[in-house]
Design a protein around this motif. Structure first.
Motif, PDB file in Angstrom:
ATOM      1  N   ALA A 111    -102.186 -38.334 -18.554  1.00 34.86           N
ATOM      2  CA  ALA A 111    -101.542 -37.050 -18.287  1.00 34.86           C
ATOM      3  C   ALA A 111    -101.777 -36.629 -16.839  1.00 34.86           C
ATOM      4  CB  ALA A 111    -102.074 -35.992 -19.249  1.00 34.86           C
ATOM      5  N   ALA A 112    -102.929 -36.995 -16.288  1.00 29.09           N
ATOM      6  CA  ALA A 112    -103.246 -36.621 -14.908  1.00 29.09           C
ATOM      7  C   ALA A 112    -102.603 -37.579 -13.907  1.00 29.09           C
ATOM      8  CB  ALA A 112    -104.761 -36.592 -14.719  1.00 29.09           C
ATOM      9  N   GLY A 113    -101.832 -38.544 -14.404  1.00 29.81           N
ATOM     10  CA  GLY A 113    -101.150 -39.476 -13.501  1.00 29.81           C
ATOM     11  C   GLY A 113    -102.049 -40.560 -12.944  1.00 29.81           C
ATOM     12  N   GLU A 114    -103.234 -40.739 -13.542  1.00 27.50           N
ATOM     13  CA  GLU A 114    -104.163 -41.756 -13.041  1.00 27.50           C
ATOM     14  C   GLU A 114    -103.929 -43.133 -13.660  1.00 27.50           C
ATOM     15  OE1 GLU A 114    -108.173 -40.335 -13.621  1.00 27.50           O
ATOM     16  OE2 GLU A 114    -107.561 -38.320 -13.009  1.00 27.50           O
ATOM     17  N   MET A 115    -102.971 -43.198 -14.583  1.00 29.68           N
ATOM     18  CA  MET A 115    -102.717 -44.463 -15.283  1.00 29.68           C
ATOM     19  C   MET A 115    -101.210 -44.661 -15.383  1.00 29.68           C
ATOM     20  SD  MET A 115    -105.065 -44.502 -18.678  1.00 29.68           S
ATOM     21  CE  MET A 115    -104.215 -45.752 -19.623  1.00 29.68           C
ATOM     22  N   LYS A 116    -100.766 -45.906 -15.396  1.00 30.74           N
ATOM     23  CA  LYS A 116     -99.357 -46.175 -15.689  1.00 30.74           C
ATOM     24  C   LYS A 116     -99.255 -47.071 -16.913  1.00 30.74           C
ATOM     25  CE  LYS A 116     -96.558 -45.049 -11.843  1.00 30.74           C
ATOM     26  NZ  LYS A 116     -95.386 -45.405 -11.034  1.00 30.74           N
ATOM     27  N   LEU A 117     -98.240 -46.824 -17.691  1.00 31.75           N
ATOM     28  CA  LEU A 117     -98.098 -47.533 -18.963  1.00 31.75           C
ATOM     29  C   LEU A 117     -96.660 -47.972 -19.184  1.00 31.75           C
ATOM     30  CD1 LEU A 117     -99.807 -45.668 -21.900  1.00 31.75           C
ATOM     31  CD2 LEU A 117    -100.494 -47.801 -20.837  1.00 31.75           C
ATOM     32  N   ARG A 118     -96.477 -49.160 -19.734  1.00 28.01           N
ATOM     33  CA  ARG A 118     -95.173 -49.523 -20.314  1.00 28.01           C
ATOM     34  C   ARG A 118     -95.352 -49.538 -21.809  1.00 28.01           C
ATOM     35  NH1 ARG A 118     -91.954 -54.792 -18.683  1.00 28.01           N
ATOM     36  NH2 ARG A 118     -90.455 -53.859 -20.119  1.00 28.01           N
ATOM     37  N   THR A 119     -94.431 -48.940 -22.534  1.00 32.39           N
ATOM     38  CA  THR A 119     -94.575 -48.895 -23.996  1.00 32.39           C
ATOM     39  C   THR A 119     -93.771 -50.005 -24.672  1.00 32.39           C
ATOM     40  OG1 THR A 119     -92.780 -47.292 -24.094  1.00 32.39           O
ATOM     41  CG2 THR A 119     -95.027 -46.431 -24.038  1.00 32.39           C
ATOM     42  N   ASN A 120     -93.067 -50.830 -23.872  1.00 27.78           N
ATOM     43  CA  ASN A 120     -92.388 -52.004 -24.436  1.00 27.78           C
ATOM     44  C   ASN A 120     -92.704 -53.176 -23.531  1.00 27.78           C
ATOM     45  OD1 ASN A 120     -89.979 -52.903 -22.596  1.00 27.78           O
ATOM     46  ND2 ASN A 120     -90.055 -50.669 -22.510  1.00 27.78           N
ATOM     47  N   GLU A 121     -92.358 -54.377 -23.967  1.00 26.66           N
ATOM     48  CA  GLU A 121     -92.666 -55.576 -23.174  1.00 26.66           C
ATOM     49  C   GLU A 121     -91.410 -56.358 -22.801  1.00 26.66           C
ATOM     50  OE1 GLU A 121     -95.597 -57.833 -25.314  1.00 26.66           O
ATOM     51  OE2 GLU A 121     -96.954 -56.114 -25.483  1.00 26.66           O
TER      52      GLU A 121
END
Lengths: 514, 514
Positions: free
Chosen positions: A399-409
């Protein structure tokens, strides 16, 4: 009304069972007809009340939540790292039902028994949702007559507690347990549990932490030495357990007013529970005038000394803190107890604060015996990772923008620049799926090119195959790099080969952190 | 007695809450003392009944089971392959709580509602265990106002049905669901669901299968054309659904006697439900005198034709069977329905027989709207993989010796040939764990060499480090290949490097099937 309807449904079920029984017994048609008529009459009573439109507030039950794809991605990544460590230590995996016979849970949790979720008595067995994974493990070991097992178990448990969801405290929550059952030499499996916790917390990169250790025998010996009667040990222990949340003065008052400890005894306890340190503290306490005369205390201190020695061999010396204020609430511990605590404040939601304990456990040598008719014991030691708190920390980072995520591959998107290419897209998708390439396309017959490319960017899909009439006529398709927006033409016949090479190149880039 | 105890626990909880409230409100000491005294009196009533020894039969609840490490290994391998296919199609993962507000489940399952597990009313919300993953998905979409989602969900669901555990029918069982929500063009997502099922069953290598498809609109149109009144469609449909278990004669009798269908209508239905085939059957039925005049039937047949066309593009033509007897029990389907059935008999336990349907699903366009106050619809189509039956098939193969399994992944065992090597073993274990090598050792101080090697053989561990005094003095350790029993000496300092090379070589051998 709900009750009368349930009664009706039950009657319908019973009547239906009867009809089936008569049919399978090839009873006379008249007899069957008669019972069928009764069944129909019951069903008619049901009416159509079920079809009424929605009127209640849509929500998940109190203290529970859905996990959306982002949260699931975090959860799966965390669990995968934890399982990797469990497997590194040779643990096998087991699972047990989400509910147990109520009797299995009775008498295992002390005062916390009031937090157990009971199932409704619908005829049959009396059931309750599991409260932790430790009692089901003990039941499993006793029932299957297993004497040695190193197992992990990752599953949800249920507690009707007051939820504090921003801090990661829920009524339905995951536990990740690692336990070693078997009659072994003192502190050897116990030290490995602490090594496992350390590896997990390091692998999750969740910040600095300390592993507090203490020993139930030492606590008992300490209470005895301070003048607490034996029948008040457990109550006093659960009050000491509150020291991580309450100041000593309040804990002292509760001991005296609610647990029946004398003020003098409470003050003596207060002296001890302020102490923490390393092996030198255990040595010092072995010389302590009162403790050295108490068998239980000496046993506990010798145990702690051995544990600290093994932890040093495992490279954990700078992480471990022998802390006499650590008590742990649950009744079933009999030996070493421990807890991992993050030492840095972490921002969760709007509040800043420590998340507190994120792993804990200990030795419970008598629990399996409670399930055995001959009281045959299987000594156990284990640790439970408080993953919900870890999920909360990670979600706060996201939420703080310290991580990036992809929820699909998805690796490849099959797009078309013109209308009427659905069939061609389908053929290509099938070819890519069959080649093991993670592929998506639009579910619309004639999607807009811009929408298709926008979808790729939003979903983080790196490559697109773009179909066009002129290229297809020449036996070609376009390959587009979504990030650089570069396009090249490749032979339709070479598509799979070409994509594989590009995907491999992307994987290498990702692995190198480019 | 259980009830009066629960009441007591509830009172203790309430009184405890009161005491805490008074304390946090900084009430007068007298007042607090007074309530604490009441609390203590209540606790005294509890007595020590909890500590009574075990008297009941140890078992898991009816229709449930524990999974031992072998079963978990099978389960995890199967689920991993399924998830791989879901991800290949770009699905995201979600999760929902194991229980829902009872109202969420009410009115969704028709007669099967009687199989729902209710939780006991312990004050607060009225809850029930989820019956499937479809209704929770619809609740999630409506609650989160999500219009498009391609998600998978793997979780346990609960049905108070009559279990047939040797056939893989349990009261607690896994579902693996893949669903596509969103307003798209007809049959495009529907066909992809069938492609997903095919890829999963092929990847699991579980034997030949057929994908039966039908359409709810066609069934409705067929009932209409045969002269069944509209209010009897659903009941007639659930009777047709029994055709895979019962002969037509019995189904006919149930239709007439229990569902109020006339014998003439039943006989007409009987003609249709015998039919199955491919696109040519759909074409033929579009010419059928009665069906061609029924709007619903024509819609259903046109839908089936389009679906079969797309399935052919996806390479599924030889797997699909358009079958008018396929009905599916649940109420909420509105369009295409399908079921995957193994076509070879499979031996389960002592019985030989078909396991029946191992995947099923269909389109449900009105379910999400049932949760929306403005009845806003989100069309959905999905499939559920019946993994318990797949687990049963795999477990039967394992029991028959047709499969081999390792339940742990340990690569290296650290053994000692002489006494007093525990500390040295611990140091080496820590070094290997920190290097990411899956390592075990004995938890005994002085284990026997033979027992250690026997353990490696039993657990399938390929390599052992063997410590001996004479080697250590020379800065060496022995490396033993468990299968070939060959031993070589390597420098203690090179141990990690040496082990990594050997493990890689073993992995290559395994990957090549050597």
């Amino acid at each position: 009304m709900a009750d009368s309807k349930d009664t009706l449904l039950l009657k319908i079920k019973e009547q239906g069972d009867l009809v089936r029984k008569l049919k399978s017994a090839k009873e006379s048609t008249e007899k069957i007809q008669e019972e069928v008529a009764k069944l129909l009459a019951l069903k008619a009573q049901l009416g159509t009340e079920d079809a009424a439109p929605q009127k209640f507030t849509l929500k998940t039950p109190k203290g529970t939540r859905d996990y959306n794809p982002q949260q699931m991605t975090i959860r799966n990544q965390v669990l995968e790292k934890i399982v990797e460590v469990f497997k590194k230590h040779g643990a096998e995996c087991i699972d047990t039902p989400v509910f147990e016979l109520k009797e299995v849970l009775t008498g295992k949790y002390g005062e916390d028994a009031k937090l157990i979720y009971d199932l409704k008595d619908q005829g049959g067995e009396i059931l309750a949702l599991r409260y932790d994974l430790t009692v089901p493990l003990a039941r499993y070991l006793a029932m299957s007559k297993i004497n040695t097992l190193k197992r992990y178990h990752i599953a949800k448990v249920y507690r009707r507690d007051n939820p504090a969801m921003t801090k990661g405290r829920y009524r339905e929550f995951y536990q990740c347990d690692f336990d070693i059952a078997g009659q072994y030499d003192p502190m050897v499996p116990d030290a490995e549990c602490l090594k496992v916790v350390t590896e997990i917390l390091q692998s999750l990169d969740i910040g600095a932490f300390v592993l507090k250790v203490n020993h139930r025998r030492l606590l008992d010996g300490m209470f005895e030495a301070c003048g607490v009667p034996a029948d008040k040990f457990r109550g006093t222990c659960s009050t000491v357990d509150k020291l991580d949340k309450l100041p000593w003065e309040e804990v002292r008052t509760e001991m005296i007013n609610e647990k029946g400890v004398t003020p003098e005894a409470a003050d003596r306890i207060g002296e001890y529970v302020r102490l923490n340190g390393g092996a030198e503290l255990a040595d010092k306490l072995l010389q302590d005038e009162k403790l050295s005369k108490t068998k239980a205390a000496v046993e506990g201190l010798e145990g702690i000394k051995l544990l600290l020695q093994y932890c040093e061999l495992y490279g954990l010396k700078d992480k471990i803190l022998f802390d006499l204020s650590l008590a742990r609430g649950l009744d079933y511990y009999t030996g070493v107890i421990y807890e991992a605590v993050l030492t840095q404040p972490i921002k969760l939601g709007s509040e800043e604060g420590t998340v507190g304990s994120i792993a804990g456990g200990g030795r419970y040598d008598n629990l399996v015996g409670m399930f055995d008719s001959k009281n045959k014991q299987v000594p156990c030691v284990g640790v439970s990772i408080g993953v919900e708190r870890i999920f909360s920390v990670m979600e706060a980072k996201l939420a703080a923008g310290e991580m990036k995520l992809r929820t699909n591959e998805v690796q490849v998107y099959v797009a078309s620049a013109q209308k009427n290419f659905l069939e061609e897209r389908m053929k290509i998708c099938a070819e890519l799926w069959d080649a093991g390439i993670k592929t998506e396309q639009s579910y619309k017959k004639n999607p807009k090119m811009l929408n298709q490319l926008q979808y790729c960017e939003d979903a983080g899909i790196p490559l697109a195959v773009v179909l066009g009439e002129s290229e297809l006529k020449r036996g070609l398709v376009k390959l587009r790099d979504i990030t650089s927006r570069e396009e090249v033409e490749v032979a339709r016949a070479d598509l799979v080969k070409e994509l594989r090479e590009r995907i491999q190149a992307l994987d290498v880039k990702t692995a190198n952190g480019v």
